[in-house]
Design an enzyme around this catalytic site. Structure first.
Site, PDB file in Angstrom:
ATOM      1  N   CYS A 151      47.548  71.149   7.656  1.00  0.00           N
ATOM      2  CA  CYS A 151      47.812  70.834   9.131  1.00  0.00           C
ATOM      3  C   CYS A 151      49.028  71.420   9.701  1.00  0.00           C
ATOM      4  O   CYS A 151      49.951  71.244   9.073  1.00  0.00           O
ATOM      5  CB  CYS A 151      47.893  69.198   9.336  1.00  0.00           C
ATOM      6  N   HIS A 164      43.730  66.245  13.241  1.00  0.00           N
ATOM      7  CA  HIS A 164      45.168  65.644  13.684  1.00  0.00           C
ATOM      8  C   HIS A 164      44.906  65.070  15.136  1.00  0.00           C
ATOM      9  O   HIS A 164      44.597  65.909  16.113  1.00  0.00           O
ATOM     10  CB  HIS A 164      46.143  66.795  13.817  1.00  0.00           C
ATOM     11  N   CYS A 165      45.242  63.863  15.105  1.00  0.00           N
ATOM     12  CA  CYS A 165      44.997  63.246  16.508  1.00  0.00           C
ATOM     13  C   CYS A 165      46.309  63.068  17.101  1.00  0.00           C
ATOM     14  O   CYS A 165      47.185  62.245  16.617  1.00  0.00           O
ATOM     15  CB  CYS A 165      44.468  61.623  16.084  1.00  0.00           C
ATOM     16  N   CYS A 171      47.799  62.598  11.176  1.00  0.00           N
ATOM     17  CA  CYS A 171      46.652  63.104  10.590  1.00  0.00           C
ATOM     18  C   CYS A 171      45.556  62.256  10.306  1.00  0.00           C
ATOM     19  O   CYS A 171      46.265  61.108   9.538  1.00  0.00           O
ATOM     20  CB  CYS A 171      46.959  64.157   9.396  1.00  0.00           C
TER      21      CYS A 171
END
Length: 344
Positions: A151, A164-165, A171
């Protein structure tokens, strides 16, 4: 000093979506409990029922959201991190030699001897084979296990990474995927409950004849209804999509790019059937399915696969031939356990 200030600014930007969601939740509590239940509803039993159901939904929704945000993401274990003397090129050569059928005992190069111990340790992880047999992260200096990805926002490799929010500033991966699905489900339930109980007061606001029906209290209820409908539609699509991923045993990344096994790309390579896929994420304890408690199966590194194509099982086949030829003893350098390989 400058890099520190920049990092602080980036951290504030990353936390902005979380602060926005938190502010919406706080405002919705004020609008629903204070403005609607206390000021707009005159029926006492109706107030009690609404508040009695609303607060448990809010509690478990916030619990799931908290767990999704602050649960540590699963990182690649140290057993598959390369030491300074072990380069990715060397590991790739080792895989290529065995994949092509070259006897390991014939490799007498000094550099290879340094790698043999760590090579077998790395081999214990079941890697999918592609044109480039070993997935290596240049930034983390490690070999990525199945379903692990790097990420760029978190700056590390995460186990079974989904995405990834920004809304949770974290993540979504192996360690918090169940929490994320519950967060979506309870968020949908929260918004649906608010919308279903406030719609009558929304209608009353627009059909009311007297000006008293359009005071500030009712304006909060109107905006609350609009917000709950808007978030319900968004959460419904996201929740449905991730339920599909759970039942299919896929991640978002694997949906767009199928994992490559020794038999070729297969989106359903990790699928164990709908029930098995659901249990792998939510566990086998029915009482804990809908609670934000970690009950997922596995360690995030090794995953059962749907099928194994024996025609492509070159490594295990080669290993078996070495054992039959009596050459396995020479390959048992310190740190290699035959029983561990047999279990995998």
């Amino acid at each position: 000093m400058a890099p520190t200030v920049v990092n602080i600014c980036f951290a504030l930007v990353r936390w902005t979506p979380v602060l926005f969601i938190t502010a919406v939740i706080v405002w919705s509590y004020y609008a629903y409990v204070i403005q609607m239940c206390l000021f707009s509803i005159s029926n006492i039993p109706e107030k009690i029922i609404y508040l009695f159901i609303y607060h448990p939904i809010l509690f478990i929704f916030c619990w799931a959201y908290w767990k999704t945000i602050f649960t540590e993401t699963g990182t690649v274990p140290k057993e598959v991190r390369l030491t300074r003397c072990v380069s990715y090129r060397t590991i790739s050569q080792c895989f290529s030699f065995i994949y092509l059928g070259v006897n390991w005992s014939s490799l007498k190069m000094t550099k290879m001897k340094k790698v043999r111990k760590n090579f077998w340790r790395v081999l214990l992880v079941d890697y999918p084979f592609s044109v480039q047999p070993v997935r290596y992260c240049e930034k983390c200096k490690c070999i990525k296990p199945d379903r692990a990805h790097h990420c760029s926002v978190c700056g590390k490799c995460n186990l079974k990474m989904d995405h990834h929010c920004p809304w949770v500033n974290n993540c979504v991966c192996f360690t918090n995927y169940k929490f994320f699905v519950l967060f979506l489900g309870y968020g949908l339930l929260y918004c649906a409950w608010i919308a279903s109980t406030s719609i009558q007061y929304f209608i009353k606001f627009w059909t009311g004849v007297s000006g008293s029906d359009r005071n500030l209290s009712n304006l909060h209820v109107v905006f609350l209804f609009f917000a709950s409908i808007m978030f319900s539609i968004s959460l419904l699509s996201l929740f449905g999509y991730h339920l599909f991923l759970v039942c299919s045993n896929r991640s978002t990344l694997e949906t767009f790019r199928a994992p490559i096994f020794r038999g070729g790309p297969d989106k359903d390579g990790f699928s164990l059937g709908r029930k098995g896929n659901f249990i792998e994420v939510f566990g086998d304890s029915t009482a804990k399915w809908f609670l934000p408690l970690f009950t997922s199966f596995g360690d995030g590194v090794n995953y059962p696969v749907r099928t194994i194509d024996e025609d492509y099982d070159t490594l295990l086949g080669q290993r078996q031939r070495w054992m039959e030829d009596g050459t396995a003893e020479e390959d048992n350098s310190p740190g290699f356990d035959n029983s561990s390989l047999e279990q995998t």
